[in-house]
Design an enzyme around this catalytic site. Sequence first.
Site, PDB file in Angstrom:
ATOM      1  N   HIS A 363      16.503  -0.667 -28.252  1.00  0.00           N
ATOM      2  CA  HIS A 363      15.987  -1.232 -29.604  1.00  0.00           C
ATOM      3  C   HIS A 363      15.243  -0.470 -30.271  1.00  0.00           C
ATOM      4  CE1 HIS A 363      17.992  -4.720 -28.054  1.00  0.00           C
ATOM      5  NE2 HIS A 363      16.957  -4.815 -27.046  1.00  0.00           N
ATOM      6  N   CYS A 364      15.234   0.794 -30.367  1.00  0.00           N
ATOM      7  CA  CYS A 364      14.576   1.997 -30.903  1.00  0.00           C
ATOM      8  C   CYS A 364      13.110   1.582 -30.662  1.00  0.00           C
ATOM      9  CB  CYS A 364      14.859   1.970 -32.268  1.00  0.00           C
ATOM     10  SG  CYS A 364      16.586   2.663 -32.561  1.00  0.00           S
TER      11      CYS A 364
END
EC number: 2.8.1.7
Length: 406
Positions: A363-364
Amino acid sequence: MTFSVDKVRADFPVLSREVNGLPLAYLDSAASAQKPSQVIDAEAEFYRHGYAAVHRGIHTLSAQATEKMENVRKRASLFINARSAEELVFVRGTTEGINLVANSWGNSNVRAGDNIIISQMEHHANIVPWQMLCARVGAELRVIPLNPDGTLQLETLPTLFDEKTRLLAITHVSNVLGTENPLAEMITLAHQHGTKVLVDGAQAVMHHPVDVQALDCDFYVFSGHKLYGPTGIGILYVKEALLQEMPPWEGGGSMIATVSLSEGTTWTKAPWRFEAGTPNTGGIIGLGAALEYVSALGLNNIAEYEQNLMHYALSQLESVPDLTLYGPQNRLGVIAFNLGKHHAYDVGSFLDNYGIAVRTGHHCAMPLMAYYNVPAMCRASLAMYNTHEEVDRLVTGLQRIHRLLG
């Protein structure tokens, strides 16, 4: 106005489709939200009947397109309660907005020996630009650590400030944990130390009202595509006095006052000097339609519906064996989880077979994954068009996966 999820869903064409022979349950709006017909139609209508290059055109289509674009700037300023529309810069999204600040304000104001504060829960878009800036100038990046429950160790924040702290860059709402940070007290503390504050609002503006004047932040940035608008468009808010002092980051057409080969170039005033080249006018028109749509529904109505849905989801998920939830009980928009020892990708693939769309991966937010000592998580996000029935399908799907995989 009474909020009706059925009426809202009727405005989103994609929600009527099937995936793998089952009705789509789209639980991935935190990555990118679906678009209502009002947004799709507004952008299509512009391209069909009103498109022209903006700025300086003397013909009717150009003048009308310019007026429409600037009206969206005004609408966006009202949406976040900016003092003036001229405090808003059109950018491609949150990532570009943060990079603009890092490369314009940052290059002018951060020097060797200075420091910038971020948190351990930040999206890469609010980490990497500051790492790059610190590497360029010889500054230090300081980090507010996490608690196991997904909140920040705010008691450490006062110890991170000193006379060399130039910026606090903080997310409004975590894109993984759903944690809403106490911005008012954090911004007050930063300003007491003479430190500017940038807020990443990408995961906040769709869930409840945002008032940048009340927050008193110096920078606030968000994307259109998470707010039911088009991709490739976002808003960077900067306090006017600060914005007027900032040099341009990119050069080209539309951002100049004069250009001379012998005497150099002078810039036009802000915000237009930060909007080099032909803008994404269609995307801006679509963003305006999204802002109008959400405002008509009422963000307070949306917030009430979504919070009730979130409380229901968290209570129902307690029935899933071996499910690990990440983040605080009070959260906005997202539920990150893992099922037993199974990789998030496997769980997400099974859910997709059941017509349920969730996000899997880091999710970055790799520093956050490292904190929890996991390579990845599943993330279900709840938007204004999601339903209790879709939550039930998620819970049933996870129970079924647990029975299948053990």
